[in-house]
Design a protein around this motif. Structure first.
Motif, short mmCIF file in Angstrom:
data_model
loop_
_atom_site.label_atom_id
_atom_site.label_comp_id
_atom_site.label_asym_id
_atom_site.label_seq_id
_atom_site.Cartn_x
_atom_site.Cartn_y
_atom_site.Cartn_z
N ALA A 159 0.82 -1.21 0.00
CA ALA A 159 0.00 0.00 0.00
C ALA A 159 0.85 1.26 0.00
O ALA A 159 1.90 1.32 0.62
N ALA A 160 0.36 2.26 -0.70
CA ALA A 160 1.03 3.56 -0.71
C ALA A 160 0.69 4.30 0.59
O ALA A 160 -0.26 3.98 1.28
N ASN A 161 1.47 5.29 0.92
CA ASN A 161 1.23 6.17 2.06
C ASN A 161 1.29 5.44 3.40
O ASN A 161 0.71 5.90 4.36
N LYS A 185 3.31 15.55 15.27
CA LYS A 185 2.41 15.07 14.23
C LYS A 185 1.39 14.08 14.80
O LYS A 185 1.61 13.47 15.84
N VAL A 186 0.29 13.94 14.07
CA VAL A 186 -0.70 12.93 14.41
C VAL A 186 -0.30 11.65 13.68
O VAL A 186 -0.10 11.66 12.46
N ILE A 187 -0.17 10.60 14.45
CA ILE A 187 0.23 9.32 13.86
C ILE A 187 -0.73 8.23 14.31
O ILE A 187 -1.29 8.28 15.41
N LEU A 201 -11.32 2.17 5.21
CA LEU A 201 -11.64 3.50 5.71
C LEU A 201 -10.76 4.56 5.05
O LEU A 201 -11.24 5.65 4.68
N ARG A 202 -9.49 4.27 4.90
CA ARG A 202 -8.57 5.21 4.24
C ARG A 202 -8.97 5.44 2.79
O ARG A 202 -8.94 6.56 2.30
N ASP A 203 -9.34 4.36 2.11
CA ASP A 203 -9.77 4.48 0.72
C ASP A 203 -11.03 5.33 0.60
O ASP A 203 -11.21 6.05 -0.37
N GLY A 204 -11.90 5.26 1.60
CA GLY A 204 -13.16 5.99 1.57
C GLY A 204 -13.07 7.43 2.02
O GLY A 204 -14.00 8.20 1.82
N ASN A 205 -11.97 7.81 2.65
CA ASN A 205 -11.83 9.18 3.15
C ASN A 205 -10.38 9.64 3.02
O ASN A 205 -9.56 9.41 3.91
N TYR A 262 -8.00 11.27 5.84
CA TYR A 262 -7.17 10.54 6.80
C TYR A 262 -5.70 10.60 6.38
O TYR A 262 -4.82 10.88 7.19
N ASP A 263 -5.43 10.32 5.12
CA ASP A 263 -4.04 10.31 4.66
C ASP A 263 -3.42 11.70 4.64
O ASP A 263 -2.22 11.85 4.82
N LYS A 264 -4.24 12.71 4.44
CA LYS A 264 -3.72 14.08 4.43
C LYS A 264 -3.39 14.56 5.84
O LYS A 264 -2.48 15.36 6.03
N ALA A 265 -4.12 14.06 6.83
CA ALA A 265 -4.00 14.60 8.18
C ALA A 265 -3.05 13.84 9.09
O ALA A 265 -2.58 14.39 10.07
N MET A 266 -2.80 12.57 8.78
CA MET A 266 -2.00 11.78 9.71
C MET A 266 -1.08 10.83 8.97
O MET A 266 -1.28 10.55 7.80
#
Length: 137
Positions: free
Chosen positions: A22-24, A41-43, A65-69, A72-76
């Motif tokens: 998976a990326a990111n 940072k938020v991790i 959940l990451r795929d649907g929003n 999430y990837d932008k914020a943490m």
């Protein structure tokens, strides 16, 4: 590789949890999470093993959940810690991680919440939303 060997390994490869490619996703090495924590940072840290069915279920939910929003990837930052390698490491000790299939959300060094062995979409989504809220506050 012989055809028979290839065909016998194919189902195993395809069944592997998505984070293998998976990326990111950051795979933990000593210092990665600690630097993010020191920077405030938020991790979202997932302690897993590739042979654990609970870990695999958690990863499927997290990735869905990451795929649907995309927020999430932008914020943490999502960090995967291989329990088989780092169970006795400094990070696991500092966070008092009792076992594999533990998920912890942090903002800096402040714990926002954790899940131990939980695989429900609602439980994991709630923790991810808590982390998202902390990142955007």
């Amino acid at each position: 590789m012989k055809r028979r060997e290839f065909l016998s390994l194919l189902p195993v490869t395809l069944a592997m949890p998505r984070p293998v490619w998976a990326a990111n996703r950051v795979f933990y090495t000593p210092g990665v999470a600690e630097k993010a924590m020191d920077a405030g940072k938020v991790i979202f840290i997932n302690f897993w093993t590739n042979w654990c069915p609970t870990c695999a279920a958690q990863l499927r939910v997290i990735e869905k959940l990451r795929d649907g929003n995309p927020a999430y990837d932008k914020a943490m930052t999502f960090i995967t810690v291989d329990w088989d390698i780092y169970a006795d490491g400094d990070l696991a000790k500092a966070l008092q991680i009792p076992a594999r299939s533990t998920i912890v959300a942090l903002k800096g060094k402040t714990e926002l919440g954790r899940i131990l062995d939980g695989t429900s979409v609602e439980q994991i989504k709630a923790l991810m939303n808590t982390a998202l809220g902390a990142a955007t506050a």
